[in-house]
Design a protein around this motif. Structure first.
Motif, mmCIF file in Angstrom:
data_model
loop_
_atom_site.group_PDB
_atom_site.id
_atom_site.type_symbol
_atom_site.label_atom_id
_atom_site.label_comp_id
_atom_site.label_asym_id
_atom_site.label_seq_id
_atom_site.Cartn_x
_atom_site.Cartn_y
_atom_site.Cartn_z
ATOM 1 N N ARG A 113 4.225 4.910 6.254
ATOM 2 C CA ARG A 113 3.858 3.900 7.250
ATOM 3 C C ARG A 113 3.179 4.582 8.440
ATOM 4 N NH1 ARG A 113 5.016 -1.034 8.039
ATOM 5 N NH2 ARG A 113 6.624 -1.112 6.448
ATOM 6 N N GLU A 114 3.668 5.762 8.818
ATOM 7 C CA GLU A 114 3.097 6.486 9.955
ATOM 8 C C GLU A 114 1.636 6.876 9.682
ATOM 9 O OE1 GLU A 114 6.121 7.181 8.582
ATOM 10 O OE2 GLU A 114 7.319 6.324 10.206
ATOM 11 N N GLN A 115 1.345 7.290 8.452
ATOM 12 C CA GLN A 115 -0.034 7.649 8.107
ATOM 13 C C GLN A 115 -0.947 6.429 8.219
ATOM 14 O OE1 GLN A 115 1.110 9.347 4.250
ATOM 15 N NE2 GLN A 115 -0.083 11.166 4.809
ATOM 16 N N ILE A 116 -0.505 5.324 7.664
ATOM 17 C CA ILE A 116 -1.310 4.102 7.721
ATOM 18 C C ILE A 116 -1.469 3.644 9.157
ATOM 19 C CG2 ILE A 116 -1.401 1.664 7.090
ATOM 20 C CD1 ILE A 116 -0.111 2.474 4.412
ATOM 21 N N GLN A 117 -0.383 3.668 9.905
ATOM 22 C CA GLN A 117 -0.430 3.253 11.310
ATOM 23 C C GLN A 117 -1.412 4.117 12.108
ATOM 24 O OE1 GLN A 117 1.437 0.606 12.202
ATOM 25 N NE2 GLN A 117 0.623 0.567 14.275
ATOM 26 N N ALA A 118 -1.397 5.422 11.873
ATOM 27 C CA ALA A 118 -2.303 6.325 12.590
ATOM 28 C C ALA A 118 -3.760 5.978 12.309
ATOM 29 C CB ALA A 118 -2.017 7.777 12.210
ATOM 30 N N ILE A 172 0.844 -1.202 0.000
ATOM 31 C CA ILE A 172 0.000 0.000 0.000
ATOM 32 C C ILE A 172 0.878 1.250 0.000
ATOM 33 C CG2 ILE A 172 -1.721 1.309 1.306
ATOM 34 C CD1 ILE A 172 -2.750 -1.469 2.326
ATOM 35 N N ILE A 173 1.940 1.241 0.788
ATOM 36 C CA ILE A 173 2.860 2.383 0.833
ATOM 37 C C ILE A 173 3.436 2.645 -0.553
ATOM 38 C CG2 ILE A 173 5.119 3.134 1.698
ATOM 39 C CD1 ILE A 173 4.378 1.630 4.342
#
Length: 92
Positions: free
Chosen positions: A56-61, A48-49
């Motif tokens: 990764r930080e956006q997805i993790q959030a 996805i990235i």
């Protein structure tokens, strides 16, 4: 399916006229829903990235926000399979 209050997630925004007001990652045009659709289809976070140029930080959030929100009582009707997927992916 439970509806999440994305206005409470600092990683996303909804701007009228951008993607029809859909919730997107801040400063992007990528709908948050695409993360969940791709995870459900079997994509990895890394895929996805690469494909959508988010961090990764956006997805993790987003995954952490969804997991926390689904722990709340109002999400009791959310499909157990999707809930398990979100919880598992937020720990990855």
């Amino acid at each position: 399916m439970a509806t999440l209050d994305w206005s409470q997630c600092p990683a996303v925004e909804s701007i009228p006229g951008r993607r029809s007001g859909a919730w997107v990652f801040k400063d992007t045009r990528m709908p948050v829903a695409m993360v969940f659709e791709n995870l459900e289809a079997g994509s990895s976070i890394e895929e996805i990235i690469e494909q959508f140029h988010v961090t990764r930080e956006q997805i993790q959030a987003v995954l952490e926000f969804a997991a926390r929100s689904l722990d709340a009582p109002q999400a009791a009707g959310f499909r157990r399979g999707a809930f398990s997927l979100i919880k598992a992916r937020s720990r990855a």
